[in-house]
Design a protein around this motif. Sequence first.
Motif, PDB file in Angstrom:
ATOM      1  N   TYR A  75       0.872  -1.173   0.000  1.00 51.16           N
ATOM      2  CA  TYR A  75       0.000   0.000   0.000  1.00 51.16           C
ATOM      3  C   TYR A  75       0.907   1.219   0.000  1.00 51.16           C
ATOM      4  CZ  TYR A  75      -4.209   2.674   1.044  1.00 51.16           C
ATOM      5  OH  TYR A  75      -5.284   3.543   0.980  1.00 51.16           O
ATOM      6  N   PRO A 182       3.563  12.430 -17.462  1.00 50.99           N
ATOM      7  CA  PRO A 182       3.768  13.753 -16.850  1.00 50.99           C
ATOM      8  C   PRO A 182       3.085  13.920 -15.494  1.00 50.99           C
ATOM      9  CG  PRO A 182       2.033  13.883 -18.469  1.00 50.99           C
ATOM     10  CD  PRO A 182       2.464  12.436 -18.434  1.00 50.99           C
ATOM     11  N   THR A 183       2.861  12.809 -14.773  1.00 52.38           N
ATOM     12  CA  THR A 183       2.136  12.889 -13.499  1.00 52.38           C
ATOM     13  C   THR A 183       2.759  13.940 -12.564  1.00 52.38           C
ATOM     14  OG1 THR A 183       1.965  10.515 -13.763  1.00 52.38           O
ATOM     15  CG2 THR A 183       1.054  11.447 -11.744  1.00 52.38           C
ATOM     16  N   TRP A 251       5.889  18.406  -4.779  1.00 49.16           N
ATOM     17  CA  TRP A 251       4.440  18.605  -4.620  1.00 49.16           C
ATOM     18  C   TRP A 251       4.074  20.077  -4.480  1.00 49.16           C
ATOM     19  CZ3 TRP A 251       0.601  15.794  -6.070  1.00 49.16           C
ATOM     20  CH2 TRP A 251       0.778  14.408  -6.185  1.00 49.16           C
ATOM     21  N   GLN A 254       3.894  21.319  -7.833  1.00 51.24           N
ATOM     22  CA  GLN A 254       2.712  20.778  -8.487  1.00 51.24           C
ATOM     23  C   GLN A 254       1.458  21.563  -8.129  1.00 51.24           C
ATOM     24  OE1 GLN A 254       2.775  18.269 -10.537  1.00 51.24           O
ATOM     25  NE2 GLN A 254       0.590  17.979 -10.825  1.00 51.24           N
ATOM     26  N   TYR A 259       0.128  21.927  -1.124  1.00 54.78           N
ATOM     27  CA  TYR A 259       1.275  21.296  -0.481  1.00 54.78           C
ATOM     28  C   TYR A 259       2.361  22.343  -0.286  1.00 54.78           C
ATOM     29  CZ  TYR A 259      -1.358  17.487  -2.526  1.00 54.78           C
ATOM     30  OH  TYR A 259      -2.362  16.659  -2.890  1.00 54.78           O
ATOM     31  N   ARG A 273      -8.788  20.327  -0.084  1.00 52.25           N
ATOM     32  CA  ARG A 273      -9.836  19.446  -0.598  1.00 52.25           C
ATOM     33  C   ARG A 273     -10.319  18.413   0.397  1.00 52.25           C
ATOM     34  NH1 ARG A 273      -7.661  17.007  -5.638  1.00 52.25           N
ATOM     35  NH2 ARG A 273      -5.592  17.701  -5.032  1.00 52.25           N
ATOM     36  N   ARG A 280      -7.354   7.671   9.103  1.00 56.75           N
ATOM     37  CA  ARG A 280      -7.825   6.284   9.086  1.00 56.75           C
ATOM     38  C   ARG A 280      -6.617   5.391   9.332  1.00 56.75           C
ATOM     39  NH1 ARG A 280      -9.842   6.592   4.525  1.00 56.75           N
ATOM     40  NH2 ARG A 280      -8.444   5.418   3.190  1.00 56.75           N
TER      41      ARG A 280
ATOM     42  N   ASP B  51      -6.591  -1.466   2.419  1.00 56.14           N
ATOM     43  CA  ASP B  51      -7.397  -0.348   2.897  1.00 56.14           C
ATOM     44  C   ASP B  51      -8.734  -0.412   2.169  1.00 56.14           C
ATOM     45  OD1 ASP B  51      -8.450   1.965   3.840  1.00 56.14           O
ATOM     46  OD2 ASP B  51      -7.116   3.301   2.732  1.00 56.14           O
ATOM     47  N   ILE B  53     -11.501   0.920   2.435  1.00 54.16           N
ATOM     48  CA  ILE B  53     -12.136   2.201   2.122  1.00 54.16           C
ATOM     49  C   ILE B  53     -11.656   2.703   0.770  1.00 54.16           C
ATOM     50  CG2 ILE B  53     -12.309   4.621   2.821  1.00 54.16           C
ATOM     51  CD1 ILE B  53     -13.974   2.765   4.548  1.00 54.16           C
ATOM     52  N   GLU B  54     -10.349   2.872   0.641  1.00 52.19           N
ATOM     53  CA  GLU B  54      -9.862   3.415  -0.618  1.00 52.19           C
ATOM     54  C   GLU B  54     -10.014   2.413  -1.761  1.00 52.19           C
ATOM     55  OE1 GLU B  54      -5.900   5.273  -0.969  1.00 52.19           O
ATOM     56  OE2 GLU B  54      -5.962   4.490  -3.012  1.00 52.19           O
ATOM     57  N   GLU B  55      -9.751   1.145  -1.454  1.00 54.05           N
ATOM     58  CA  GLU B  55      -9.716   0.162  -2.535  1.00 54.05           C
ATOM     59  C   GLU B  55     -11.112  -0.247  -3.016  1.00 54.05           C
ATOM     60  OE1 GLU B  55      -6.072  -2.630  -2.262  1.00 54.05           O
ATOM     61  OE2 GLU B  55      -6.420  -1.921  -0.228  1.00 54.05           O
ATOM     62  N   ARG B 125     -16.319  21.255   0.442  1.00 59.59           N
ATOM     63  CA  ARG B 125     -15.309  20.706  -0.467  1.00 59.59           C
ATOM     64  C   ARG B 125     -15.897  20.521  -1.867  1.00 59.59           C
ATOM     65  NH1 ARG B 125     -11.758  20.303   3.201  1.00 59.59           N
ATOM     66  NH2 ARG B 125     -12.491  19.855   5.309  1.00 59.59           N
ATOM     67  N   TYR B 127     -15.113  19.164  -4.646  1.00 58.96           N
ATOM     68  CA  TYR B 127     -15.192  17.893  -5.378  1.00 58.96           C
ATOM     69  C   TYR B 127     -16.295  17.010  -4.830  1.00 58.96           C
ATOM     70  CZ  TYR B 127     -12.737  14.644  -2.133  1.00 58.96           C
ATOM     71  OH  TYR B 127     -12.390  13.838  -1.089  1.00 58.96           O
ATOM     72  N   TRP B 177     -10.939  16.792  -9.757  1.00 64.18           N
ATOM     73  CA  TRP B 177     -10.636  17.550  -8.551  1.00 64.18           C
ATOM     74  C   TRP B 177     -10.186  16.665  -7.395  1.00 64.18           C
ATOM     75  CZ3 TRP B 177     -15.190  21.603  -8.382  1.00 64.18           C
ATOM     76  CH2 TRP B 177     -14.865  22.654  -9.248  1.00 64.18           C
ATOM     77  N   GLN B 178     -10.449  15.384  -7.500  1.00 66.92           N
ATOM     78  CA  GLN B 178     -10.168  14.497  -6.383  1.00 66.92           C
ATOM     79  C   GLN B 178      -8.756  13.939  -6.442  1.00 66.92           C
ATOM     80  OE1 GLN B 178     -10.232  10.927  -7.253  1.00 66.92           O
ATOM     81  NE2 GLN B 178      -9.401  10.439  -5.259  1.00 66.92           N
ATOM     82  N   VAL B 179      -8.214  13.758  -7.655  1.00 65.21           N
ATOM     83  CA  VAL B 179      -6.872  13.151  -7.740  1.00 65.21           C
ATOM     84  C   VAL B 179      -5.828  14.116  -7.188  1.00 65.21           C
ATOM     85  CG1 VAL B 179      -7.329  11.583  -9.642  1.00 65.21           C
ATOM     86  CG2 VAL B 179      -6.544  13.895 -10.134  1.00 65.21           C
ATOM     87  N   LYS B 180      -4.737  13.532  -6.691  1.00 68.67           N
ATOM     88  CA  LYS B 180      -3.733  14.331  -5.994  1.00 68.67           C
ATOM     89  C   LYS B 180      -2.942  15.193  -6.974  1.00 68.67           C
ATOM     90  CE  LYS B 180      -0.407  12.728  -2.948  1.00 68.67           C
ATOM     91  NZ  LYS B 180       0.062  11.650  -2.093  1.00 68.67           N
ATOM     92  N   SER B 181      -2.632  14.632  -8.129  1.00 61.46           N
ATOM     93  CA  SER B 181      -1.817  15.376  -9.078  1.00 61.46           C
ATOM     94  C   SER B 181      -2.681  15.914 -10.206  1.00 61.46           C
ATOM     95  CB  SER B 181      -0.741  14.460  -9.656  1.00 61.46           C
ATOM     96  OG  SER B 181      -0.271  14.988 -10.874  1.00 61.46           O
ATOM     97  N   SER B 182      -2.569  17.239 -10.445  1.00 65.14           N
ATOM     98  CA  SER B 182      -3.420  17.852 -11.465  1.00 65.14           C
ATOM     99  C   SER B 182      -2.981  17.474 -12.869  1.00 65.14           C
ATOM    100  CB  SER B 182      -3.415  19.366 -11.302  1.00 65.14           C
ATOM    101  OG  SER B 182      -2.097  19.843 -11.399  1.00 65.14           O
ATOM    102  N   THR B 183      -1.810  16.823 -13.001  1.00 63.98           N
ATOM    103  CA  THR B 183      -1.391  16.386 -14.327  1.00 63.98           C
ATOM    104  C   THR B 183      -1.587  14.872 -14.486  1.00 63.98           C
ATOM    105  OG1 THR B 183       0.844  16.437 -13.421  1.00 63.98           O
ATOM    106  CG2 THR B 183       0.237  18.209 -14.904  1.00 63.98           C
ATOM    107  N   ASP B 184      -2.323  14.282 -13.573  1.00 63.53           N
ATOM    108  CA  ASP B 184      -2.648  12.863 -13.675  1.00 63.53           C
ATOM    109  C   ASP B 184      -3.443  12.640 -14.964  1.00 63.53           C
ATOM    110  OD1 ASP B 184      -3.307  10.235 -13.336  1.00 63.53           O
ATOM    111  OD2 ASP B 184      -3.808  10.447 -11.216  1.00 63.53           O
ATOM    112  N   ILE B 185      -3.045  11.630 -15.701  1.00 68.47           N
ATOM    113  CA  ILE B 185      -3.558  11.459 -17.046  1.00 68.47           C
ATOM    114  C   ILE B 185      -4.941  10.785 -17.070  1.00 68.47           C
ATOM    115  CG2 ILE B 185      -2.645   9.187 -17.693  1.00 68.47           C
ATOM    116  CD1 ILE B 185      -1.293  10.819 -20.086  1.00 68.47           C
TER     117      ILE B 185
END
Lengths: 318, 206
Positions: A75, A182-183, A251, A254, A259, A273, A280, B51, B53-55, B125, B127, B177-185
């Motif tokens: 994880y 490009p992440t 970060w 980013q 961050y 957000r 948890r 986890d 919850i997330e999974e 929030r 999102y 809006w939920q993903v951590k990286s704004s350049t996530d593809i």
Amino acid sequence: MMKKITEYFVTSEAHYLNRRNFIKQSARLGVGLATFRAFSSSAEWMQGGGLSDKMISTDYGKELALNSFKEITNYNNFYEFGTSKRNPAKNAHTLKPKPWHVKVSGECLKQGDYDLEDFIAPYQLEERIYRFRCVEAWSMVIPWVGVPLASALKIFQPTSKAKYVVFKTLLDKTQMPWQNRPTLDWPYIEGLTIAEAMNPLSLLVVGLYGKTLPNQNGAPLRLVVPWKYGFKNIKSIVSIHFQETAPLNTWQGQASSEYGFYANVNPAVDHPRWSQARERIIGGGSFFSPEKRKTKLFNGYGNEVAHLYTGLDLVKNF
Amino acid sequence: MKSRIYTQGLIWLRIFNLHMVIPWQKPLLFILLLTPFLLLLSDALLGNLIDPIEEITNPTGQWALRFLLLSLLITPLNKILPFSLIKYRRMISVFSFFYACLHLSIYLIDQNFELQLVLVDVMKRPYITVGFSAFILLFLLTITSTNKMVRCLGGRWKKLHRLIYLIIILVIVHFYWQVKSSTDIEPMIYGLIALLLLGFRINWKR
């Protein structure tokens, strides 16, 4: 589904806590370490070389209930191997942690290219159990093996101009295939003030659960600063650089509104957000009632690190 | 000029209809759409999730989105294919709602069903605001998707169900809006597919 009492959890933790006795007994019986390893159902467990005979235990986190090896190594956030938590364990086999070099540069007297073995050899490995709090509001307890960052850094004799220490992760698209995407702005960069780096809690980590680091956990060398959010704990370090000005960590570059540079665990400062008030506990509680805990300022390490931030506005400097 | 084989194939397909080619297609589709749920359930029961919850939150959200996109694909496909797929559309969208329900339930479990926390999240929030709105709208469309409701609403039904275009946009924004990286593809790929499907509709009207 009751996570906490799965067979794996109980077995690995019980064996782990009793490992020295168990090894001694096994050795006496002539069975050796192989049997000890065979008790684990995880293949990754066998990958790492044993560090148990090279390390000393410490009082850090003795009272904490450990997460299982399986949880810690399956994880992970390690975007160089994918953005899902399960990706790193699946994909990180392409990383070659041996041989490994660390380049030391910037405001210090002993710059150079160090072989990791030579780099770590002079120090006594310590086992320290730390809480780990991810910026995504989950947490674990992990038995790290490493050396105090301060003692490693002092050897390089940082000059008076060394106000910050900057770490870089390997940049290699063959070994880290998701660097083709490009992440993030590769390579991953993190930094600490020199005072933070010299704090006794800061650890340069080479192992966990008494074994060398699995690739997905940042092999062969990573940083662990337990009072900060997980993303400060940069993995697979190839460069340590001393400099006078504050670096822009990955970060922050980013999303600087989300961050910051410090990234100290702080329940009073929400991520824009989501809330940081609670966390948890991975492996805690049951399916319909996951275990939550109120997040503590500095992840509960206030006694050790709060003095680093006297007079600093923690809301502005998040 | 379309080849004779194509035209003949077309005629044969129309004569036989898909019913004759693949029997039990609706139950088959039902099981197919349920498969992601069954796989998650078995993972959960076997203790494979670290986890839960997330999974569970992430895949159920993604399946809700995928099936929403799939239901939007039916109309364009009908223009291209020699047979109609329209009779499967409702099941696909209702399954999208089913996965959205699971997605929301896990979120509620994660909040330990403390409604006050949930309300604060929804208000504060963006999102979650967007995701929650999409859920409410999708719920509205799901309860009005029975034969009886279609008949009751008559012409208004079609107008009401155009909300699906708004929903898909809300869902993509929620994802992005939920993903951590704004350049996530990943959200961008889904966004692109959604844009294509929506764009296709604009062109048809002209």
